[in-house]
Design a protein around this motif. Structure first.
Motif, PDB file in Angstrom:
ATOM      1  N   GLY A  66       8.913  -4.623   4.796  1.00 40.09           N
ATOM      2  CA  GLY A  66       7.675  -4.691   5.574  1.00 40.09           C
ATOM      3  C   GLY A  66       7.554  -3.652   6.656  1.00 40.09           C
ATOM      4  N   CYS A  67       8.565  -2.805   6.850  1.00 40.65           N
ATOM      5  CA  CYS A  67       8.461  -1.794   7.896  1.00 40.65           C
ATOM      6  C   CYS A  67       8.378  -0.383   7.333  1.00 40.65           C
ATOM      7  CB  CYS A  67       9.630  -1.911   8.869  1.00 40.65           C
ATOM      8  SG  CYS A  67       9.389  -3.240  10.038  1.00 40.65           S
ATOM      9  N   GLY A  68       8.149  -0.252   6.044  1.00 39.72           N
ATOM     10  CA  GLY A  68       7.994   1.071   5.461  1.00 39.72           C
ATOM     11  C   GLY A  68       6.565   1.548   5.611  1.00 39.72           C
ATOM     12  N   PRO A  69       6.208   2.619   4.924  1.00 34.63           N
ATOM     13  CA  PRO A  69       4.828   3.101   4.990  1.00 34.63           C
ATOM     14  C   PRO A  69       3.851   2.054   4.444  1.00 34.63           C
ATOM     15  CG  PRO A  69       6.253   4.709   3.933  1.00 34.63           C
ATOM     16  CD  PRO A  69       7.046   3.451   4.102  1.00 34.63           C
ATOM     17  N   VAL A  70       2.627   2.146   4.898  1.00 32.43           N
ATOM     18  CA  VAL A  70       1.558   1.254   4.465  1.00 32.43           C
ATOM     19  C   VAL A  70       0.432   2.122   3.928  1.00 32.43           C
ATOM     20  CG1 VAL A  70      -0.122  -0.474   5.193  1.00 32.43           C
ATOM     21  CG2 VAL A  70       2.165  -0.453   6.221  1.00 32.43           C
ATOM     22  N   LEU A  71      -0.038   1.834   2.717  1.00 29.32           N
ATOM     23  CA  LEU A  71      -1.159   2.551   2.131  1.00 29.32           C
ATOM     24  C   LEU A  71      -2.431   1.783   2.456  1.00 29.32           C
ATOM     25  CD1 LEU A  71      -2.195   4.833   0.362  1.00 29.32           C
ATOM     26  CD2 LEU A  71      -1.645   3.428  -1.635  1.00 29.32           C
ATOM     27  N   GLY A  72      -3.344   2.436   3.145  1.00 31.99           N
ATOM     28  CA  GLY A  72      -4.559   1.769   3.593  1.00 31.99           C
ATOM     29  C   GLY A  72      -5.778   2.174   2.794  1.00 31.99           C
ATOM     30  N   PHE A  73      -6.587   1.181   2.435  1.00 31.07           N
ATOM     31  CA  PHE A  73      -7.828   1.399   1.704  1.00 31.07           C
ATOM     32  C   PHE A  73      -9.000   0.925   2.543  1.00 31.07           C
ATOM     33  CE2 PHE A  73      -4.638   0.740  -1.615  1.00 31.07           C
ATOM     34  CZ  PHE A  73      -4.846   1.860  -2.402  1.00 31.07           C
ATOM     35  N   ILE A  74     -10.055   1.743   2.608  1.00 26.84           N
ATOM     36  CA  ILE A  74     -11.287   1.353   3.276  1.00 26.84           C
ATOM     37  C   ILE A  74     -12.183   0.711   2.216  1.00 26.84           C
ATOM     38  CG2 ILE A  74     -13.284   2.157   4.597  1.00 26.84           C
ATOM     39  CD1 ILE A  74     -10.521   2.557   5.985  1.00 26.84           C
ATOM     40  N   VAL A  75     -12.676  -0.492   2.491  1.00 29.39           N
ATOM     41  CA  VAL A  75     -13.516  -1.215   1.534  1.00 29.39           C
ATOM     42  C   VAL A  75     -14.823  -1.622   2.202  1.00 29.39           C
ATOM     43  CG1 VAL A  75     -11.533  -2.054   0.217  1.00 29.39           C
ATOM     44  CG2 VAL A  75     -12.457  -3.466   2.045  1.00 29.39           C
ATOM     45  N   ASP A  76     -15.843  -1.829   1.382  1.00 29.07           N
ATOM     46  CA  ASP A  76     -17.146  -2.257   1.902  1.00 29.07           C
ATOM     47  C   ASP A  76     -17.219  -3.761   2.105  1.00 29.07           C
ATOM     48  OD1 ASP A  76     -18.174   0.357   1.910  1.00 29.07           O
ATOM     49  OD2 ASP A  76     -18.817   0.190  -0.177  1.00 29.07           O
ATOM     50  N   ASP A  77     -16.506  -4.516   1.283  1.00 32.73           N
ATOM     51  CA  ASP A  77     -16.580  -5.979   1.318  1.00 32.73           C
ATOM     52  C   ASP A  77     -15.175  -6.558   1.212  1.00 32.73           C
ATOM     53  OD1 ASP A  77     -16.924  -8.710   0.864  1.00 32.73           O
ATOM     54  OD2 ASP A  77     -18.571  -8.431  -0.561  1.00 32.73           O
ATOM     55  N   ILE A  78     -14.590  -6.895   2.342  1.00 36.80           N
ATOM     56  CA  ILE A  78     -13.199  -7.351   2.344  1.00 36.80           C
ATOM     57  C   ILE A  78     -13.041  -8.716   1.681  1.00 36.80           C
ATOM     58  CG2 ILE A  78     -13.134  -8.460   4.620  1.00 36.80           C
ATOM     59  CD1 ILE A  78     -10.365  -6.596   4.688  1.00 36.80           C
ATOM     60  N   GLN A  79     -14.065  -9.547   1.750  1.00 38.38           N
ATOM     61  CA  GLN A  79     -13.975 -10.847   1.085  1.00 38.38           C
ATOM     62  C   GLN A  79     -13.890 -10.658  -0.428  1.00 38.38           C
ATOM     63  OE1 GLN A  79     -13.627 -14.029   2.628  1.00 38.38           O
ATOM     64  NE2 GLN A  79     -12.934 -14.342   0.529  1.00 38.38           N
TER      65      GLN A  79
END
Length: 122
Positions: A66-79
């Protein structure tokens, strides 16, 4: 669910030193720094092209857990993202959360254990 890679998160034990490194040496600009809850410190830095690095201090875990890199995605609808992940039995590591800024986040793990963060901006 259209995705766009939006950021890379680096977990750190010394956020001040990390900010100096990315800002002073590599030329990123510090855009925002927040403490969304006690013990959690976050800094958001951008390069000239608008690519973002998030520095996070205070996340629990050891490297590889849980402390390694995190890949982040931008989304329009998180639900909708949450529903899709659950439908496919993807392991959710952090349920939907709303930050003090109004940004909504959700974390999951890929089949290799890499943390994936889904973010709906305000």
């Amino acid at each position: 669910m259209p995705l766009k890679i939006g950021f890379l998160t680096i977990n750190t034990t010394d956020i001040e030193n990390s900010i100096r490194f990315y800002a002073d040496i590599l030329g990123f600009r510090l855009e925002q720094r927040i403490k969304p809850r006690p013990g959690l410190d976050m800094a958001f830095l951008f390069d000239e092209a608008g690519q973002q690095i998030q520095l996070v201090q205070g996340r629990p875990g050891k490297p590889g857990q849980g402390c390694g890199p995190v890949l982040g995605f931008i989304v329009d609808d998180i639900q909708a993202s949450s529903d899709l992940l659950k439908q496919h039995k993807v392991r959710i590591s952090s349920e939907l959360m709303t930050m003090p800024t109004g940004v909504r986040t959700l974390s999951a793990r890929d089949p290799n254990g890499v943390e994936l963060q889904f973010v709906q901006l305000v």
